[in-house]
Design a protein around this motif. Structure first.
Motif, short mmCIF file in Angstrom:
data_model
loop_
_atom_site.label_atom_id
_atom_site.label_comp_id
_atom_site.label_asym_id
_atom_site.label_seq_id
_atom_site.Cartn_x
_atom_site.Cartn_y
_atom_site.Cartn_z
N SER A 41 -0.66 1.47 12.08
CA SER A 41 0.02 0.45 11.29
C SER A 41 -0.77 0.11 10.02
N THR A 42 -2.02 0.60 9.92
CA THR A 42 -2.81 0.27 8.74
C THR A 42 -2.76 1.35 7.67
N LEU A 43 -1.94 2.39 7.88
CA LEU A 43 -1.78 3.45 6.88
C LEU A 43 -0.32 3.51 6.42
N PRO A 44 -0.07 3.97 5.19
CA PRO A 44 1.32 4.05 4.71
C PRO A 44 2.12 5.20 5.32
N TYR A 45 1.44 6.16 5.94
CA TYR A 45 2.09 7.27 6.65
C TYR A 45 1.35 7.45 7.96
N MET A 77 0.85 -1.19 0.00
CA MET A 77 0.00 0.00 0.00
C MET A 77 0.89 1.24 0.00
N SER A 78 0.59 2.17 -0.88
CA SER A 78 1.37 3.40 -0.90
C SER A 78 0.45 4.52 -1.33
N LEU A 79 1.03 5.68 -1.51
CA LEU A 79 0.23 6.80 -1.99
C LEU A 79 0.72 7.21 -3.37
N ASP A 80 1.19 6.25 -4.18
CA ASP A 80 1.56 6.59 -5.55
C ASP A 80 0.29 6.87 -6.32
N PHE A 81 0.16 8.11 -6.77
CA PHE A 81 -1.06 8.46 -7.47
C PHE A 81 -1.12 7.72 -8.78
N LYS A 82 -2.30 7.19 -9.12
CA LYS A 82 -2.46 6.42 -10.36
C LYS A 82 -2.50 7.35 -11.56
N PRO A 83 -1.97 6.90 -12.69
CA PRO A 83 -2.10 7.71 -13.89
C PRO A 83 -3.56 7.90 -14.27
N GLY A 84 -3.84 8.90 -15.05
CA GLY A 84 -5.23 9.13 -15.45
C GLY A 84 -6.01 9.89 -14.39
N ALA A 85 -5.27 10.50 -13.44
CA ALA A 85 -5.96 11.22 -12.37
C ALA A 85 -6.64 12.49 -12.89
N PHE A 86 -6.17 13.03 -13.99
CA PHE A 86 -6.77 14.26 -14.52
C PHE A 86 -7.99 13.90 -15.34
N ASN A 87 -9.06 14.64 -15.18
CA ASN A 87 -10.16 14.50 -16.12
C ASN A 87 -10.48 15.89 -16.65
N ASP A 88 -11.67 16.10 -17.12
CA ASP A 88 -11.98 17.39 -17.73
C ASP A 88 -11.86 18.54 -16.74
N PHE A 89 -12.05 18.27 -15.44
CA PHE A 89 -12.08 19.35 -14.48
C PHE A 89 -10.69 19.73 -13.97
N PHE A 90 -9.90 18.71 -13.59
CA PHE A 90 -8.62 19.00 -12.94
C PHE A 90 -7.55 19.33 -13.98
N ARG A 91 -6.84 20.42 -13.77
CA ARG A 91 -5.84 20.88 -14.72
C ARG A 91 -4.53 20.12 -14.52
N PRO A 140 -1.25 9.39 10.34
CA PRO A 140 -2.54 9.90 9.87
C PRO A 140 -2.48 11.34 9.37
N PHE A 141 -1.68 12.16 10.03
CA PHE A 141 -1.58 13.57 9.64
C PHE A 141 -0.95 13.71 8.25
N GLU A 142 0.17 13.01 8.05
CA GLU A 142 0.82 13.10 6.73
C GLU A 142 -0.05 12.45 5.66
N TYR A 143 -0.68 11.33 6.00
CA TYR A 143 -1.52 10.63 5.03
C TYR A 143 -2.60 11.54 4.48
N ILE A 144 -3.33 12.21 5.35
CA ILE A 144 -4.47 12.98 4.86
C ILE A 144 -4.03 14.31 4.26
N THR A 145 -2.94 14.89 4.77
CA THR A 145 -2.54 16.18 4.20
C THR A 145 -1.79 16.01 2.88
N ARG A 146 -1.34 14.81 2.57
CA ARG A 146 -0.84 14.55 1.21
C ARG A 146 -1.99 14.52 0.20
N GLN A 147 -3.22 14.52 0.68
CA GLN A 147 -4.38 14.46 -0.20
C GLN A 147 -5.27 15.69 -0.06
N THR A 148 -4.75 16.76 0.57
CA THR A 148 -5.58 17.92 0.85
C THR A 148 -4.82 19.19 0.52
N GLN A 149 -5.42 20.03 -0.33
CA GLN A 149 -4.79 21.32 -0.64
C GLN A 149 -4.67 22.15 0.62
#
Lengths: 205, 356
Positions: free
Chosen positions: B147-151, B1-15, B153-162
């Motif tokens: 132990s059930t998260l790759p980081y 389990m990691s936080l490697d973002f999958k390709p194809g994450a951009f769609n019409d909305f996200f630049r 909790p603070f780093e995990y969620i803020t890697r996904q939050t502007q």
């Protein structure tokens, strides 16, 4: 020679007060250079001087300006006296003593800000609140400075600006101070105009 | 389990854009209209300026408490690059783990509620499943079990939050900044400031201490209640759409301040707005501080005539200490000359919204 005055400045910059004898089961005294005189001054104020000394452990190192008052301090006759050649050589002993320190231990730090800051950091690491640690700044005002860019610490900085001893950048010394780093902050002064470095002047003696 | 973002994450909305090197970051015309322009009048001075952080006008950056906009995916990729270069930009002192879980819960609940097309959260007791479609994440984990998260909790969620985040522990009548995720900051060092109290980390700010701003702000924040977040604005100027104006890398980006001309200023000079929001957390009693950075070039700002006029007046009349502290004193005159073309002297309407 008295408490080194600190010009009023920003709120992160530490301030100091004269040491006072406080009741305690163990008195841990960590000092360098002219800080020895602050310790002697504190004991002069105590009306139970011999009682305090019988429960005192002194750790001392000469100041960065060479001031060495170790014989004067040793002559006080504390239960334990230790002279280290440098601050880094003093800290392992402090860590060992702290591992046994109990409730009722009094801490007295005296001398340069580098010594005070590093000893305070060790004491805080045991969970002891920094506000209950007595600190009296005496003697040299040279600074311990963290380069915000490479993170290296340069000891005994006397000029502003100065060259980082790790990465070589020209750093301006701020008054912004971190207890966790036990250091002031240094920021590159010619980043926007490389090479345009103001003349270095002795600011800390 | 990691936080490697999958390709194809951009769609019409996200630049798909960059905040470094070739700087392809732009705001779409509809995103300019929702830019949180921070000046509600023609002049500026520090104030505590707190207001309740409640969902606001539809179609603005205030519609939801955690705004997800067209820059989301690219900002998260930029954050991952900053952290790979310098892991010290995310630090959490050992006693802050519970506050990290509190924040994770707050963010996951808010995003799943407000953006169900992008995020979902399923809870079965402490077994949680989190789906973040824009970043290609589908994780099942046990709440409060690191132990059930790759980081953590603070780093995990803020890697996904502007937005940058700090977590502030309350003790001895003040707040202590004991954790932070800081990759889009206006020139302050988390590594240096972590562990400081409220007055210490604000120590370098000029003028405001004397005005009692920080004493009042702290008094206000200590009364902050769970479920009643507050917000305020801050702002500065940045050359190029560079999110990561860190003191650590100042020798790299500092020289760009000397690159402005009247010809390139509209494109290169950006107004940098921080929408700061503060939340009391329920288990830890810590306070989460979200510093969300929005960037708009001068070219983009003056497409709203009211903002062009007002920005000219604010920058022209700003006290010198503030322009110095905010780091743009050397370019202030150039900005004022450039902006003057967009100020015909007409009165501006109160408030920050564009005129309809």
């Amino acid at each position: 020679m008295t408490l080194t005055p600190v010009a009023p400045t920003i709120r992160s910059r530490p301030v100091y007060a004269a040491l006072e004898p406080w009741p305690g089961r163990l008195h841990l005294i960590i000092a360098d250079g002219e800080g020895a005189d602050a310790v002697i001054g504190m004991l002069v104020k105590a009306n139970n001087r011999s009682e305090i000394l019988s429960a005192t452990h002194v750790m001392y190192t000469p100041g960065p300006n060479g001031t060495d008052l170790s014989s004067k301090l040793e002559a006080l006759g504390a239960a334990q006296f230790f002279r280290a050649p440098t601050i880094p050589a003093l800290l392992p002993r402090l860590q060992r003593v702290l591992s046994d320190a109990h409730m009722g231990t009094q801490f007295y730090l005296a001398g340069t800000e580098g010594l005070i800051g590093q000893a305070e950091r060790e004491i805080m690491a045991t969970g002891f609140p920094f506000a209950a640690i007595q600190k009296e700044h005496r003697g040299s005002t040279v600074r311990r400075v963290q380069c915000v860019h490479c993170k290296g610490i340069t000891e005994n900085v006397s000029t502003n600006p100065f060259k980082c001893s790790h990465c070589g950048l020209n750093l301006f010394v701020r008054d912004h101070y971190s207890r966790r780093q036990a250091a002031f902050q240094g920021v590159n002064i010619d980043a926007e105009d490389p090479g345009e470095v103001p003349e270095s002047v002795v600011r800390f003696k | 389990m990691s936080l490697d973002f999958k390709p194809g994450a951009f769609n019409d909305f996200f630049r798909d854009e960059t905040f470094r090197e070739d700087f392809t970051y732009r705001n779409s015309p509809q995103n300019i209209r929702r830019f949180p322009f921070p000046f509600d009048r023609d002049d500026y001075m520090y104030s505590v300026n707190m207001e309740p952080h409640v969902p606001g006008r539809k179609g603005t950056a205030f519609e939801h408490i955690l705004d997800v906009d067209e820059h989301y995916v690219s900002e998260m990729i930029d954050r991952a690059k900053v952290l790979a270069d310098d892991p010290l930009r995310c630090q959490s002192l050992p006693h802050m783990t519970l506050a990290g879980w509190d924040l994770l819960e707050l963010i996951m609940e808010a995003k799943a509620r407000d953006y169900p097309e992008w995020f979902s959260l399923e809870r079965n007791g402490n077994r949680w499943r989190w789906v973040n479609r824009p970043l290609g994440i589908d994780h099942s984990f046990t709440f409060l079990d690191e132990s059930t998260l790759p980081y953590g909790p603070f780093e995990y969620i803020t890697r996904q939050t502007q937005g940058d985040f700090s977590l502030q522990d309350e003790r001895d009548g003040t707040l202590w900044m004991d954790a932070g995720m800081v990759t889009s900051q206006a020139d302050w060092s988390l590594d240096f400031d972590v562990g400081m109290n409220f007055h210490e980390w604000h120590a370098p700010v000029p003028l405001a201490h004397e005005k009692g701003v920080f004493d009042r702000a702290l008094k206000f924040l200590l009364k902050l209640q769970h479920g009643a977040p507050v917000r305020r604005f801050n702002w500065t100027m940045t050359v190029n759409p560079l999110l990561d104006t860190a003191p650590e890398t100042y020798p790299k980006w500092g020289p760009t301040k000397t690159s402005l001309t009247q010809e390139n200023l509209g494109r290169k000079q950006h107004l940098r707005v921080e929408l700061q929001s503060l939340y009391r957390l329920p288990r830890s009693n810590a306070i989460a501080f979200d510093i969300r950075c929005y960037l708009a070039s001068f070219d983009e700002i003056v497409t709203v005539p009211k903002w062009g006029r007002r920005l000219h007046r604010v920058i022209r009349d700003l006290p010198e200490e503030l322009a110095t502290y905010k780091g743009f004193i050397r370019n202030r005159d150039a900005m004022v000359s450039w902006l003057a073309k967009y100020d015909d002297g007409a009165p501006t309407s109160p408030g920050w919204w564009p005129d309809e």
